[in-house]
Design a protein around this motif. Structure first.
Motif, PDB file in Angstrom:
ATOM      1  N   TYR A  33       0.894  -1.159   0.000  1.00  0.00           N
ATOM      2  CA  TYR A  33       0.000   0.000   0.000  1.00  0.00           C
ATOM      3  C   TYR A  33       0.929   1.203   0.000  1.00  0.00           C
ATOM      4  O   TYR A  33       1.509   1.526   1.045  1.00  0.00           O
ATOM      5  CB  TYR A  33      -0.860   0.030   1.265  1.00  0.00           C
ATOM      6  N   LYS A  36       4.114   0.954   2.127  1.00  0.00           N
ATOM      7  CA  LYS A  36       3.924  -0.120   3.119  1.00  0.00           C
ATOM      8  C   LYS A  36       3.943  -1.493   2.433  1.00  0.00           C
ATOM      9  O   LYS A  36       3.145  -1.755   1.542  1.00  0.00           O
ATOM     10  CB  LYS A  36       2.584   0.120   3.834  1.00  0.00           C
ATOM     11  N   ALA A  38       2.934  -4.891   2.733  1.00  0.00           N
ATOM     12  CA  ALA A  38       1.976  -5.601   3.591  1.00  0.00           C
ATOM     13  C   ALA A  38       2.062  -7.119   3.481  1.00  0.00           C
ATOM     14  O   ALA A  38       1.785  -7.828   4.454  1.00  0.00           O
ATOM     15  CB  ALA A  38       0.552  -5.133   3.280  1.00  0.00           C
ATOM     16  N   PRO A  57      -1.843 -12.386  14.209  1.00  0.00           N
ATOM     17  CA  PRO A  57      -2.249 -11.153  14.887  1.00  0.00           C
ATOM     18  C   PRO A  57      -2.811 -10.125  13.921  1.00  0.00           C
ATOM     19  O   PRO A  57      -2.513 -10.156  12.727  1.00  0.00           O
ATOM     20  CB  PRO A  57      -0.953 -10.651  15.537  1.00  0.00           C
ATOM     21  N   SER A  58      -3.606  -9.242  14.454  1.00  0.00           N
ATOM     22  CA  SER A  58      -4.222  -8.185  13.662  1.00  0.00           C
ATOM     23  C   SER A  58      -3.154  -7.381  12.911  1.00  0.00           C
ATOM     24  O   SER A  58      -2.095  -7.087  13.454  1.00  0.00           O
ATOM     25  CB  SER A  58      -4.983  -7.292  14.642  1.00  0.00           C
ATOM     26  N   GLY A  59      -3.419  -7.088  11.646  1.00  0.00           N
ATOM     27  CA  GLY A  59      -2.498  -6.270  10.850  1.00  0.00           C
ATOM     28  C   GLY A  59      -1.372  -7.051  10.200  1.00  0.00           C
ATOM     29  O   GLY A  59      -0.474  -6.473   9.600  1.00  0.00           O
ATOM     30  N   CYS A  60      -1.415  -8.396  10.279  1.00  0.00           N
ATOM     31  CA  CYS A  60      -0.303  -9.184   9.722  1.00  0.00           C
ATOM     32  C   CYS A  60      -0.489  -9.486   8.230  1.00  0.00           C
ATOM     33  O   CYS A  60       0.379 -10.104   7.622  1.00  0.00           O
ATOM     34  CB  CYS A  60      -0.119 -10.477  10.509  1.00  0.00           C
ATOM     35  N   GLY A  61      -1.616  -9.059   7.656  1.00  0.00           N
ATOM     36  CA  GLY A  61      -1.767  -9.194   6.202  1.00  0.00           C
ATOM     37  C   GLY A  61      -2.754 -10.260   5.733  1.00  0.00           C
ATOM     38  O   GLY A  61      -2.863 -10.506   4.530  1.00  0.00           O
ATOM     39  N   LYS A  62      -3.492 -10.862   6.646  1.00  0.00           N
ATOM     40  CA  LYS A  62      -4.418 -11.940   6.257  1.00  0.00           C
ATOM     41  C   LYS A  62      -5.455 -11.464   5.238  1.00  0.00           C
ATOM     42  O   LYS A  62      -5.631 -12.081   4.190  1.00  0.00           O
ATOM     43  CB  LYS A  62      -5.149 -12.504   7.497  1.00  0.00           C
ATOM     44  N   SER A  63      -6.121 -10.355   5.575  1.00  0.00           N
ATOM     45  CA  SER A  63      -7.163  -9.843   4.661  1.00  0.00           C
ATOM     46  C   SER A  63      -6.551  -9.349   3.359  1.00  0.00           C
ATOM     47  O   SER A  63      -7.136  -9.522   2.294  1.00  0.00           O
ATOM     48  CB  SER A  63      -7.900  -8.657   5.269  1.00  0.00           C
ATOM     49  N   THR A  64      -5.396  -8.741   3.471  1.00  0.00           N
ATOM     50  CA  THR A  64      -4.731  -8.230   2.268  1.00  0.00           C
ATOM     51  C   THR A  64      -4.473  -9.358   1.287  1.00  0.00           C
ATOM     52  O   THR A  64      -4.772  -9.246   0.092  1.00  0.00           O
ATOM     53  CB  THR A  64      -3.406  -7.537   2.655  1.00  0.00           C
ATOM     54  N   ARG A  67      -7.785 -10.717  -0.146  1.00  0.00           N
ATOM     55  CA  ARG A  67      -8.378  -9.837  -1.156  1.00  0.00           C
ATOM     56  C   ARG A  67      -7.578  -9.825  -2.445  1.00  0.00           C
ATOM     57  O   ARG A  67      -8.104  -9.466  -3.499  1.00  0.00           O
ATOM     58  CB  ARG A  67      -8.506  -8.403  -0.616  1.00  0.00           C
ATOM     59  N   ILE A  76      -8.336  -0.356  -4.415  1.00  0.00           N
ATOM     60  CA  ILE A  76      -7.564   0.552  -3.539  1.00  0.00           C
ATOM     61  C   ILE A  76      -6.419   1.151  -4.370  1.00  0.00           C
ATOM     62  O   ILE A  76      -5.499   0.436  -4.771  1.00  0.00           O
ATOM     63  CB  ILE A  76      -7.003  -0.216  -2.316  1.00  0.00           C
TER      64      ILE A  76
HETATM   65  P1  ADP Z   1      -5.088  -8.459   8.947  1.00  0.00           P
HETATM   66  O1  ADP Z   1      -6.181  -8.913   8.035  1.00  0.00           O
HETATM   67  O2  ADP Z   1      -4.114  -9.538   9.276  1.00  0.00           O
HETATM   68  O3  ADP Z   1      -5.592  -7.782  10.198  1.00  0.00           O
HETATM   69  P2  ADP Z   1      -4.570  -6.455   6.919  1.00  0.00           P
HETATM   70  O4  ADP Z   1      -4.388  -7.222   5.693  1.00  0.00           O
HETATM   71  O5  ADP Z   1      -5.895  -5.790   7.132  1.00  0.00           O
HETATM   72  O6  ADP Z   1      -4.223  -7.381   8.183  1.00  0.00           O
HETATM   73  O7  ADP Z   1      -3.466  -5.337   7.018  1.00  0.00           O
HETATM   74  C1  ADP Z   1      -2.096  -5.595   6.761  1.00  0.00           C
HETATM   75  C2  ADP Z   1      -1.330  -4.265   6.809  1.00  0.00           C
HETATM   76  O8  ADP Z   1      -1.713  -3.467   5.707  1.00  0.00           O
HETATM   77  C3  ADP Z   1      -1.623  -3.445   8.057  1.00  0.00           C
HETATM   78  O9  ADP Z   1      -0.435  -2.789   8.436  1.00  0.00           O
HETATM   79  C4  ADP Z   1      -2.647  -2.450   7.609  1.00  0.00           C
HETATM   80  O10 ADP Z   1      -2.571  -1.261   8.329  1.00  0.00           O
HETATM   81  C5  ADP Z   1      -2.249  -2.218   6.141  1.00  0.00           C
HETATM   82  N1  ADP Z   1      -3.440  -1.900   5.302  1.00  0.00           N
HETATM   83  C6  ADP Z   1      -4.536  -2.656   5.149  1.00  0.00           C
HETATM   84  N2  ADP Z   1      -5.409  -2.071   4.311  1.00  0.00           N
HETATM   85  C7  ADP Z   1      -4.852  -0.901   3.938  1.00  0.00           C
HETATM   86  C8  ADP Z   1      -5.246   0.178   3.063  1.00  0.00           C
HETATM   87  N3  ADP Z   1      -6.416   0.170   2.425  1.00  0.00           N
HETATM   88  N4  ADP Z   1      -4.393   1.223   2.917  1.00  0.00           N
HETATM   89  C9  ADP Z   1      -3.201   1.241   3.561  1.00  0.00           C
HETATM   90  N5  ADP Z   1      -2.754   0.261   4.385  1.00  0.00           N
HETATM   91  C10 ADP Z   1      -3.569  -0.789   4.579  1.00  0.00           C
END
Ligand code: ADP
Length: 271
Positions: A33, A36, A38, A57-64, A67, A76
């Motif tokens: 991003y 960043k 990710a 843990p939260s923020g480790c990139g699972k959703s990223t 998606r 995005i």
């Molecule tokens: P998880 O699903 O494990 O909680 P995310 O995939 O949501 O983690 O996020 C991984 C990293 O990418 C985090 O540091 C988060 O802040 C960053 N991030 C997620 N979505 C965005 C976005 N739309 N823009 C910028 N940074 C993002």
């Protein structure tokens, strides 16, 4: 696509992975991003007809990473993906690929149930109609009924198909969203913390449904609950700081993790 030589990570449990037909292959995937980083050099083979859980843990990139499988990250502007992700050998980032069709093949269910502000029937009928899957009204009705049955919702709503989808309980709305995804014949269903807005009873129903659906679909679920991962998945991937640390048979990841970071996480030392 990145044509540089790729780092191929050997799956933690190649024996188990090899026993199942592979549906999704990722090789040296990076997701950014802006600046960043990710997701870092991620490689994984996700099997068909099984549930793979992403934990960490939260923020480790699972959703990223989730998606990036159906290109939801395309929406995005700052997001950039490198490396290869293939579905049955087809590159999902191929320029000629129809993204609308990809998202039908790779359906998605979100954290918060998000039915359209339309009737229960229309929520499910919308996709098949725009994808031209029904030749006539009878066909469409059959698709809607079958999808609601597969999502184990039909019995509860059969007398009120014209009532608004938003009038259902949270758990029913989530099953409606699953029916909506199923209606366009997906091969993969991605679920991003699908139970986090639900009570324990509604959660149990969704977990039972996931267990039934795995007979016919490749399911990938992001969950913050290790208990849920242990209950619903056959394979578990542990993510940490954008890295895929470990991926293998769920029982083994929880009982005999190969990596210390996985061990520390599942025993509650961090996270
Ligand atoms: P998880 O699903 O494990 O909680 P995310 O995939 O949501 O983690 O996020 C991984 C990293 O990418 C985090 O540091 C988060 O802040 C960053 N991030 C997620 N979505 C965005 C976005 N739309 N823009 C910028 N940074 C993002």
């Amino acid at each position: 696509m990145n044509m540089m030589p790729q780092t191929v990570v050997t799956p933690a449990h190649p024996r188990i992975i090899a026993e199942r037909p592979v549906k999704i292959v990722a090789r040296d995937v990076n997701v950014y991003y802006g600046e960043k980083h990710a997701i870092k050099h991620l490689s994984i083979d996700i099997p068909d007809r099984a549930v793979s859980a992403f934990i960490g843990p939260s923020g480790c990139g699972k959703s990223t990473f989730l998606r990036s499988i159906n290109r939801m990250n395309d929406t995005i502007p700052s997001c950039r993906v490198t490396g290869d992700i293939t579905l049955d050998g087809r590159n999902v980032y191929d320029r000629d690929l129809d993204v609308v069709q990809l998202r039908a093949n790779v359906g998605m269910v979100f954290q918060k149930p998000n039915p359209f502000p339309k009737s229960i029937f229309e929520n499910v009928a919308y996709g098949p109609r725009i994808h031209g899957l029904a030749h006539n009204k009878t066909d469409l009705e059959e698709i809607v009924v079958n999808s609601l049955k597969k999502a184990s919702l039909f019995e509860e709503v059969k007398d009120r198909l014209n009532a608004p989808g938003t009038g259902l309980s949270g758990g029913q709305q989530q099953r409606l969203c699953i029916a909506r995804a199923i209606a366009v014949n997906p091969e993969v269903i991605l679920m991003d913390e699908p139970c986090s807005a639900l009570d324990p009873i509604a959660t149990a129903r969704i977990e039972e449904l996931i267990d039934e659906l795995r007979q016919n679909y490749c399911i990938v679920i992001v969950t913050h609950s290790m208990q849920q991962a242990a209950r619903v998945s056959q394979l578990t991937a542990f993510f940490h700081l954008g890295n895929l640390v470990e991926f293998g048979d769920t029982d083994e990841v929880f009982s005999t993790p190969q990596e210390k970071r996985t061990q520390d996480y599942i025993t509650g030392r961090f996270g």
